[in-house]
Design a protein around this motif. Structure first.
Motif, PDB file in Angstrom:
ATOM      1  N   ALA A  82      -9.178   4.869  -9.597  1.00 22.53           N
ATOM      2  CA  ALA A  82      -7.705   5.204  -9.432  1.00 22.53           C
ATOM      3  C   ALA A  82      -6.900   4.216 -10.478  1.00 22.53           C
ATOM      4  N   TRP A 103       6.476   9.706  -8.070  1.00 23.71           N
ATOM      5  CA  TRP A 103       7.201   8.527  -7.864  1.00 23.71           C
ATOM      6  C   TRP A 103       7.181   7.856  -9.606  1.00 23.71           C
ATOM      7  N   ALA A 114      -3.360  -3.735  -3.248  1.00 22.44           N
ATOM      8  CA  ALA A 114      -2.658  -3.564  -1.787  1.00 22.44           C
ATOM      9  C   ALA A 114      -3.505  -4.376  -0.872  1.00 22.44           C
ATOM     10  N   ASP A 138       0.799  -1.279   0.082  1.00 20.18           N
ATOM     11  CA  ASP A 138       0.085   0.131  -0.007  1.00 20.18           C
ATOM     12  C   ASP A 138       0.941   1.122  -0.048  1.00 20.18           C
ATOM     13  N   GLY A 139       1.223   1.492  -1.287  1.00 25.51           N
ATOM     14  CA  GLY A 139       2.259   2.724  -1.344  1.00 25.51           C
ATOM     15  C   GLY A 139       3.027   2.492  -2.439  1.00 25.51           C
ATOM     16  N   TRP A 140       4.250   3.218  -2.608  1.00 25.01           N
ATOM     17  CA  TRP A 140       4.921   2.957  -3.942  1.00 25.01           C
ATOM     18  C   TRP A 140       5.707   1.620  -3.974  1.00 25.01           C
ATOM     19  N   ASP A 196      -8.556  -2.377  -6.208  1.00 24.84           N
ATOM     20  CA  ASP A 196      -8.712  -1.666  -4.807  1.00 24.84           C
ATOM     21  C   ASP A 196      -9.674  -0.377  -5.181  1.00 24.84           C
ATOM     22  N   ASN A 249       1.264   0.061  -9.275  1.00 25.18           N
ATOM     23  CA  ASN A 249      -0.088   0.507  -8.769  1.00 25.18           C
ATOM     24  C   ASN A 249      -0.486   1.890  -8.733  1.00 25.18           C
ATOM     25  N   GLN A 303      -0.859   3.976  -6.456  1.00 23.16           N
ATOM     26  CA  GLN A 303       0.001   4.913  -5.674  1.00 23.16           C
ATOM     27  C   GLN A 303       1.474   5.161  -6.218  1.00 23.16           C
ATOM     28  N   SER A 304       1.798   4.539  -7.009  1.00 25.97           N
ATOM     29  CA  SER A 304       3.082   4.574  -7.562  1.00 25.97           C
ATOM     30  C   SER A 304       3.066   5.447  -8.972  1.00 25.97           C
ATOM     31  N   ASN A 331       0.237   7.358  -9.847  1.00 27.22           N
ATOM     32  CA  ASN A 331      -0.510   8.469  -9.761  1.00 27.22           C
ATOM     33  C   ASN A 331       0.283   9.601  -8.743  1.00 27.22           C
ATOM     34  N   SER A 332       1.572   9.686  -8.898  1.00 28.65           N
ATOM     35  CA  SER A 332       2.417  10.092  -7.900  1.00 28.65           C
ATOM     36  C   SER A 332       3.718  10.707  -8.568  1.00 28.65           C
TER      37      SER A 332
END
Length: 322
Positions: A130, A94, A119, A44-46, A126, A86, A88-89, A91-92
């Motif tokens: 997104a 990173w 995640a 749950d994150g990059w 999820d 994912n 988080q990775s 759409n940021s």
């Protein structure tokens, strides 16, 4: 004579129309490895594959990846790398830096498979919004590169077959500009069977993704494992890439001929690679590199890689057709 020429022409044309658009006659052009996050890719994150750090710039990611990708090529003979993504990775910020890993692989002539990991570890996407935003971005950035392949979801075990086919059909419609032959549709469950998705007319022309592991059964003969794998493939070997298969490489197991039957993992790995070679199925080993994973077939050494089990490398290369 004219009739004979016409018959010959028809015979020559039949193989060209026997395959659906975008389908593959064999997938052994994929000699791959997974480059994975040490925490596993269900994060749950990059997602940050081993060797990279969250503070890396694009140039730093690219430079580190150059050494690792070169290691995959020189130490193993790989020509494909599967990278986790994912929302988080992607759409940021990173993503702009993480792309250095894919760009490095592509500059080295490698194929790249982007696969989505969720995640929550429940087998469902999820957050569909997104997820769509993520795939819109990834396909926008890499859809024009014929060496990049897209796997909408890894191990969709939360979905029934019908619901999974429906979700994949929606993805294909949304990204209709991507040739179907560059999309990997995961088998049902833990990617553990492709017969259902293979038979789905809505997914015609796509590649199929199968996972296969030795801890899924306790058999100690190649014959038993060959039957196990064959049942999961059904009649869809020509469309399938086994994009996760692996066995312990740091525990001293000997995978060479004469040491295969009699042990769960050596028999499994021999059967998997033998069948892949005979049916010309691509294999993407899990993992090519992941710190702390006994299955990892390489480890970091300076800016490059060293292999962890010489006999395992030989057997993997055999499965690749090398």
């Amino acid at each position: 004579m004219a009739r004979l020429r016409l018959c010959l022409l028809v015979l020559l044309l039949v193989p060209l129309v026997a395959l659906p658009p975008g389908a593959a006659a064999a997938t052994n052009g994929f000699r791959g490895v997974n480059w994975a996050d040490a925490r596993d890719n269900y994060v749950d994150g990059w997602v940050i594959p081993t060797g990279l750090t969250a503070g890396d710039s694009y140039d730093s990611v690219r430079g580190k990846a150059d050494g690792i990708i070169t290691g995959f090529q020189q130490k193993l003979g790989a020509n494909t790398v599967r990278l986790p993504i994912n929302p988080q990775s992607v759409n940021s910020d990173w993503w702009g830096r993480y792309k250095g890993a894919a760009d490095s692989a592509l500059s080295h002539g490698m194929k790249v498979i982007f696969g989505y990991w969720e995640a929550n570890k429940d087998g469902f996407v999820d957050d569909p919004n997104a997820w769509n935003t993520m795939w819109d971005k990834v396909t926008s950035d890499y859809g024009g590169n014929g060496n990049v392949y897209f796997e909408p979801m890894n191990e969709p075990f939360g979905y029934s077959l019908n619901d999974w086919v429906s979700l994949c059909s929606t993805w294909l419609s949304r990204h209709s500009d991507i040739p179907r032959g560059r999309v990997l549709i995961s088998g049902t469950g833990y990617n553990d069977n492709v017969t259902g998705v293979g038979a789905a007319s809505a997914l015609t022309g796509t590649l199929l993704s199968l996972h296969f592991y030795g801890f899924w059964a306790s058999d100690t003969t190649r014959a038993a494992w060959t039957t196990n794998l064959g049942n999961r493939l059904g009649s869809y070997s020509s469309r399938t890439i086994i994009d996760e298969a692996g066995a312990p490489m740091t525990t001293g197991l000997d995978y060479s001929a004469g040491h295969q039957d009699g042990n769960n993992f050596t028999a499994y790995f021999a059967a998997t690679t033998d069948l892949a070679r005979s049916r010309q199925i691509g294999v993407v080993y899990w993992p090519g590199l992941r710190s702390g994973d006994t299955y990892s077939i390489t480890r970091q050494s300076g800016s490059g890689l060293e292999t962890t089990n010489a006999s395992g490398v030989v057997q993997l290369r055999w499965g690749w057709g090398l």
